[in-house]
Design an enzyme around this catalytic site. Structure first.
Site, PDB file in Angstrom:
ATOM      1  N   TYR A   1     -29.870   6.483  16.788  1.00  0.00           N
ATOM      2  CA  TYR A   1     -28.852   6.504  15.725  1.00  0.00           C
ATOM      3  C   TYR A   1     -27.998   5.228  15.769  1.00  0.00           C
ATOM      4  CZ  TYR A   1     -30.170  11.451  15.416  1.00  0.00           C
ATOM      5  OH  TYR A   1     -30.864  12.622  15.282  1.00  0.00           O
TER       6      TYR A   1
ATOM      7  N   GLU B   1     -24.446  15.418  14.247  1.00  0.00           N
ATOM      8  CA  GLU B   1     -23.976  15.741  15.594  1.00  0.00           C
ATOM      9  C   GLU B   1     -25.136  15.569  16.558  1.00  0.00           C
ATOM     10  OE1 GLU B   1     -23.257  18.444  13.351  1.00  0.00           O
ATOM     11  OE2 GLU B   1     -21.110  18.036  13.131  1.00  0.00           O
TER      12      GLU B   1
HETATM   13  C1  LIG Z   1     -35.003  11.903  19.411  1.00  0.00           C
HETATM   14  C2  LIG Z   1     -36.389  11.883  18.774  1.00  0.00           C
HETATM   15  C3  LIG Z   1     -36.301  12.509  17.385  1.00  0.00           C
HETATM   16  C4  LIG Z   1     -36.856  10.418  18.650  1.00  0.00           C
HETATM   17  O1  LIG Z   1     -38.129  10.436  18.017  1.00  0.00           O
HETATM   18  P1  LIG Z   1     -39.190   9.245  18.261  1.00  0.00           P
HETATM   19  O2  LIG Z   1     -40.184   9.293  17.155  1.00  0.00           O
HETATM   20  O3  LIG Z   1     -39.694   9.288  19.635  1.00  0.00           O
HETATM   21  O4  LIG Z   1     -38.227   7.978  18.086  1.00  0.00           O
HETATM   22  P2  LIG Z   1     -38.653   6.495  17.760  1.00  0.00           P
HETATM   23  O5  LIG Z   1     -39.963   6.195  18.415  1.00  0.00           O
HETATM   24  O6  LIG Z   1     -38.544   6.278  16.278  1.00  0.00           O
HETATM   25  O7  LIG Z   1     -37.463   5.685  18.477  1.00  0.00           O
HETATM   26  C5  LIG Z   1     -37.091   6.024  19.793  1.00  0.00           C
HETATM   27  C6  LIG Z   1     -36.158   4.994  20.351  1.00  0.00           C
HETATM   28  O8  LIG Z   1     -35.533   5.526  21.533  1.00  0.00           O
HETATM   29  C7  LIG Z   1     -35.817   4.661  22.640  1.00  0.00           C
HETATM   30  N1  LIG Z   1     -35.866   5.503  23.824  1.00  0.00           N
HETATM   31  C8  LIG Z   1     -36.891   6.203  24.317  1.00  0.00           C
HETATM   32  N2  LIG Z   1     -36.515   6.872  25.424  1.00  0.00           N
HETATM   33  C9  LIG Z   1     -35.214   6.570  25.635  1.00  0.00           C
HETATM   34  C10 LIG Z   1     -34.243   6.960  26.610  1.00  0.00           C
HETATM   35  N3  LIG Z   1     -34.561   7.786  27.599  1.00  0.00           N
HETATM   36  N4  LIG Z   1     -32.985   6.461  26.500  1.00  0.00           N
HETATM   37  C11 LIG Z   1     -32.656   5.618  25.502  1.00  0.00           C
HETATM   38  N5  LIG Z   1     -33.522   5.221  24.530  1.00  0.00           N
HETATM   39  C12 LIG Z   1     -34.789   5.697  24.600  1.00  0.00           C
HETATM   40  C13 LIG Z   1     -37.126   4.014  22.273  1.00  0.00           C
HETATM   41  O9  LIG Z   1     -37.327   2.821  23.006  1.00  0.00           O
HETATM   42  C14 LIG Z   1     -36.862   3.738  20.783  1.00  0.00           C
HETATM   43  O10 LIG Z   1     -35.954   2.691  20.597  1.00  0.00           O
HETATM   44  P3  LIG Z   1     -36.430   1.201  20.193  1.00  0.00           P
HETATM   45  O11 LIG Z   1     -37.009   1.318  18.819  1.00  0.00           O
HETATM   46  O12 LIG Z   1     -35.158   0.392  20.233  1.00  0.00           O
HETATM   47  O13 LIG Z   1     -37.445   0.783  21.240  1.00  0.00           O
HETATM   48  C15 LIG Z   1     -37.441  12.627  19.647  1.00  0.00           C
HETATM   49  O14 LIG Z   1     -37.352  12.132  20.969  1.00  0.00           O
HETATM   50  C16 LIG Z   1     -37.274  14.141  19.672  1.00  0.00           C
HETATM   51  O15 LIG Z   1     -37.811  14.842  18.822  1.00  0.00           O
HETATM   52  N6  LIG Z   1     -36.521  14.610  20.670  1.00  0.00           N
HETATM   53  C17 LIG Z   1     -36.316  16.061  20.828  1.00  0.00           C
HETATM   54  C18 LIG Z   1     -35.447  16.603  19.703  1.00  0.00           C
HETATM   55  C19 LIG Z   1     -34.143  15.833  19.568  1.00  0.00           C
HETATM   56  O16 LIG Z   1     -33.468  15.553  20.550  1.00  0.00           O
HETATM   57  N7  LIG Z   1     -33.781  15.522  18.306  1.00  0.00           N
HETATM   58  C20 LIG Z   1     -32.549  14.837  17.986  1.00  0.00           C
HETATM   59  C21 LIG Z   1     -31.510  15.841  17.742  1.00  0.00           C
HETATM   60  S1  LIG Z   1     -29.984  15.070  17.248  1.00  0.00           S
END
Ligand SMILES: CC(C)(COP(=O)(O)OP(=O)(O)OC[C@H]1O[C@@H](n2cnc3c(N)ncnc32)[C@H](O)[C@@H]1OP(=O)(O)O)[C@@H](O)C(=O)NCCC(=O)NCCS
Length: 168
Positions: free
Chosen positions: A119, A107
């Site tokens: 995702y 989710e």
């Molecule tokens: C979501 C989360 C886990 C992603 O972790 P991360 O290590 O930064 O992710 P990655 O670097 O592996 O990949 C991020 C992707 O999102 C993209 N991205 C970054 N900011 C973005 C935005 N505002 N909108 C859309 N995509 C975005 C990046 O470009 C990358 O995609 P790409 O590989 O196609 O370029 C992290 O932001 C986080 O911990 N967020 C807070 C907690 C959370 O929301 N967890 C998910 C709960 S379901």
């Protein structure tokens, strides 16, 4: 390529994890007790990603029959956008392959564009909505599902994603 190690989460990681939880989710983060309970839950697998010895992100799943339910995925804000969530997801998919788990579901808040982008990149599709799922602000949750990860199409995607991570 910087060498971030992934290993199973341990009780000693919880202090660092709680700091990341607060940074990522503010007041509405998981408690110490939730992580302690999860670490002794037989259906759970939790992994940490480390910079040297410091936990900088983590992910959990529940394994139920041939499905994995993602419970948590968080990366420390200082380490976001370095493909570390990619690495954790790939490592959990490895675990699913080993455990013969075919489908992965989760989710996610409808407003969480970054997570939804990630995702979708991993082949998850939005198959429904849980209305007012998040109690802090009554936000809806998208319910996302992978395809059968043993299908050739998914295995091809999995190889591509591994290549992307190796190049970073
Ligand atoms: C979501 C989360 C886990 C992603 O972790 P991360 O290590 O930064 O992710 P990655 O670097 O592996 O990949 C991020 C992707 O999102 C993209 N991205 C970054 N900011 C973005 C935005 N505002 N909108 C859309 N995509 C975005 C990046 O470009 C990358 O995609 P790409 O590989 O196609 O370029 C992290 O932001 C986080 O911990 N967020 C807070 C907690 C959370 O929301 N967890 C998910 C709960 S379901």
């Amino acid at each position: 390529m910087q060498n971030f190690k992934i290993r199973e989460m341990a009780h000693e990681d919880i202090d660092e994890i709680l700091q990341i939880e607060e940074l990522c989710y503010g007041a509405h983060h998981w408690s110490r007790e939730s992580f302690q309970t999860e670490l002794s839950n037989k259906i759970s697998t939790y992994k940490c990603i480390l910079d040297d010895k410091k936990c900088i992100g983590y992910m959990g799943i529940w394994k139920i029959m041939d499905e994995a339910h993602v419970t948590n995925l968080s990366i420390h804000p200082d380490y976001q956008n370095k493909k570390l969530a990619h690495r954790l997801l790939l490592s959990m998919i490895d675990e699913c392959y080993k455990e013969k788990i075919k489908y992965i579901t989760l989710e996610v808040r409808v407003s969480n564009e970054r997570a939804i982008h990630l995702y979708e990149k991993f082949g998850f599709k939005s198959l429904g909505l849980r209305k007012k799922y998040y109690q802090d602000n009554n936000e809806d949750a998208l319910i996302m599902w992978s395809e059968n990860i043993f299908d050739k199409k998914y295995k091809d995607l999995y190889s591509e994603l591994n290549k992307i991570v190796e190049q970073n």
